[in-house]
Design a protein around this motif. Sequence first.
Motif, mmCIF file in Angstrom:
data_model
loop_
_atom_site.group_PDB
_atom_site.id
_atom_site.type_symbol
_atom_site.label_atom_id
_atom_site.label_comp_id
_atom_site.label_asym_id
_atom_site.label_seq_id
_atom_site.Cartn_x
_atom_site.Cartn_y
_atom_site.Cartn_z
ATOM 1 N N UNK A 108 -1.491 85.418 63.307
ATOM 2 C CA UNK A 108 -1.248 84.840 62.070
ATOM 3 C C UNK A 108 -2.666 84.712 61.638
ATOM 4 N N UNK A 109 -2.709 85.086 60.342
ATOM 5 C CA UNK A 109 -4.284 84.638 59.801
ATOM 6 C C UNK A 109 -4.511 83.209 58.083
ATOM 7 N N UNK A 110 -4.768 82.740 58.628
ATOM 8 C CA UNK A 110 -5.555 80.808 57.451
ATOM 9 C C UNK A 110 -6.399 81.032 57.104
ATOM 10 N N UNK A 111 -6.107 81.190 56.039
ATOM 11 C CA UNK A 111 -7.874 81.047 55.048
ATOM 12 C C UNK A 111 -7.775 80.227 53.969
ATOM 13 N N UNK A 112 -8.942 80.009 53.036
ATOM 14 C CA UNK A 112 -8.718 80.053 52.537
ATOM 15 C C UNK A 112 -9.775 78.829 51.224
ATOM 16 N N UNK A 113 -10.652 78.956 50.088
ATOM 17 C CA UNK A 113 -11.148 78.134 50.093
ATOM 18 C C UNK A 113 -12.083 77.108 49.918
ATOM 19 N N UNK A 114 -12.666 76.677 50.657
ATOM 20 C CA UNK A 114 -13.076 74.953 50.929
ATOM 21 C C UNK A 114 -12.662 74.509 49.876
ATOM 22 N N UNK A 115 -12.459 73.114 51.249
ATOM 23 C CA UNK A 115 -11.757 71.749 50.865
ATOM 24 C C UNK A 115 -9.881 71.965 49.864
ATOM 25 N N UNK B 209 -0.125 96.916 60.830
ATOM 26 C CA UNK B 209 0.367 96.556 59.792
ATOM 27 C C UNK B 209 1.887 95.232 59.666
ATOM 28 N N UNK B 210 0.856 94.522 60.450
ATOM 29 C CA UNK B 210 2.113 93.485 61.255
ATOM 30 C C UNK B 210 1.554 92.594 61.594
ATOM 31 N N UNK B 211 1.471 91.772 60.291
ATOM 32 C CA UNK B 211 0.526 89.938 60.845
ATOM 33 C C UNK B 211 1.152 89.213 59.087
ATOM 34 N N UNK B 212 0.643 87.953 59.553
ATOM 35 C CA UNK B 212 1.112 87.325 58.761
ATOM 36 C C UNK B 212 0.141 86.554 57.575
ATOM 37 N N UNK B 213 -0.354 86.405 55.828
ATOM 38 C CA UNK B 213 -1.362 85.747 56.024
ATOM 39 C C UNK B 213 -0.813 84.373 55.256
ATOM 40 N N UNK B 214 -2.070 83.164 55.514
ATOM 41 C CA UNK B 214 -1.007 82.098 54.931
ATOM 42 C C UNK B 214 -2.650 81.801 54.304
ATOM 43 N N UNK C 188 -1.720 93.801 52.039
ATOM 44 C CA UNK C 188 -1.711 93.571 53.351
ATOM 45 C C UNK C 188 0.038 93.428 53.491
ATOM 46 N N UNK C 189 0.942 93.498 54.112
ATOM 47 C CA UNK C 189 1.701 93.215 54.226
ATOM 48 C C UNK C 189 2.805 91.761 54.297
ATOM 49 N N UNK C 190 2.067 90.772 54.175
ATOM 50 C CA UNK C 190 2.537 89.797 53.391
ATOM 51 C C UNK C 190 1.177 88.804 53.336
ATOM 52 N N UNK C 191 1.789 88.047 52.253
ATOM 53 C CA UNK C 191 0.737 87.139 52.143
ATOM 54 C C UNK C 191 1.511 85.653 51.693
ATOM 55 N N UNK C 192 1.144 84.647 52.173
ATOM 56 C CA UNK C 192 1.820 83.726 51.663
ATOM 57 C C UNK C 192 0.982 82.106 51.539
ATOM 58 N N UNK C 193 0.942 81.652 49.794
ATOM 59 C CA UNK C 193 -0.444 80.919 49.550
ATOM 60 C C UNK C 193 1.111 79.795 49.735
ATOM 61 N N UNK C 194 -0.205 78.812 50.565
ATOM 62 C CA UNK C 194 0.621 77.306 50.530
ATOM 63 C C UNK C 194 -0.536 76.399 49.766
ATOM 64 N N UNK C 195 0.477 75.397 49.465
ATOM 65 C CA UNK C 195 0.026 74.492 48.018
ATOM 66 C C UNK C 195 -0.523 73.239 49.131
ATOM 67 N N UNK C 196 -1.762 72.712 48.825
ATOM 68 C CA UNK C 196 -2.105 71.619 49.685
ATOM 69 C C UNK C 196 -1.816 69.885 48.612
#
Length: 290
Positions: free
Chosen positions: A18-25, A78-83, A189-197
């Motif tokens: 699992x990867x967790x990324x996003x813009x600052x703040x 190709x087996x991972x999820x990005x949030x 990427x195989x799976x990308x999911x957006x999480x709204x703060x």
Amino acid sequence: IKHQKQPPKENNNPINPIFAIGERNSGTNMLYNALCDCYGDNNVMDKFARDKHWLQDEYVFKSERTIKRKILDIYKSRKYTIFISVRGVFNWVAAMNARPYEMPAHAVSQVRDNMTRFILHPWAMKRPKNDIKKKDCQGNFPSPEYVVPCIDYRGIYELNSFNGGKPYKNILDFRAAKMRNYLNMTTWNPKVVFIKLEEYYRKPRDVLKKIEEAVGAKCKITKSFEIDFKKTKVNKMSMRVDPLFTYKSKKLSNGNYDISKSNINLIKILTDWKVEKAIGYRMIDLVPQL
């Protein structure tokens, strides 16, 4: 026969990375820590093609020169999820002003203390001497046309490499480019999911369910999704607790400015609302009541 979603499995089998990324703040630390609680530190990373805050480009993996072997192998599997953690544009601009992390040209008082100037200031800093001659820049950027400064430095401004390395016009021009970059990640990427703060604060259990469905496994420790933020006494300018700012034209006790009506209108004009809609935000839902 209507297809029914399979319930998330228990954590008996190995979890795909699992990867967790996003813009600052935008709540990246909160998201990363919550995912680590759920699925373990060994399964969650906050670096992908680059550090969690920077542009994520597939060419970094194609070169195979500067990417860590572990991450490269995961990418090839190709087996991972990005949030991707995102935040509504008005509160994001206010938070960037409150905590101008690694954006030194925007942190100087002449820019930071004037919100209009802060919003309009070009997304760049003065390039250090001889910086243009360097290759293989900080953050896995290939050349100075992609970033300033190129040298390893506590500050980094991504440039518009599609326009000869020119700076983005302002912070909102840059935001639109960053969100397009994130949207483009869904194509390679195989799976990308957006999480709204905002959803994390208002409906944390719904966000937990969204995460479990994407990962395909139940969260092991759910404490990060059980906080009642409505009952939590918070500092209005706190990045980590309260995403909802008050909108008044005055200088706050910590030296930062809140967003006035005129600057809210400026943000409305400069924001690319087609891009915002694609990541789940609409102007009508975000514009504060003045």
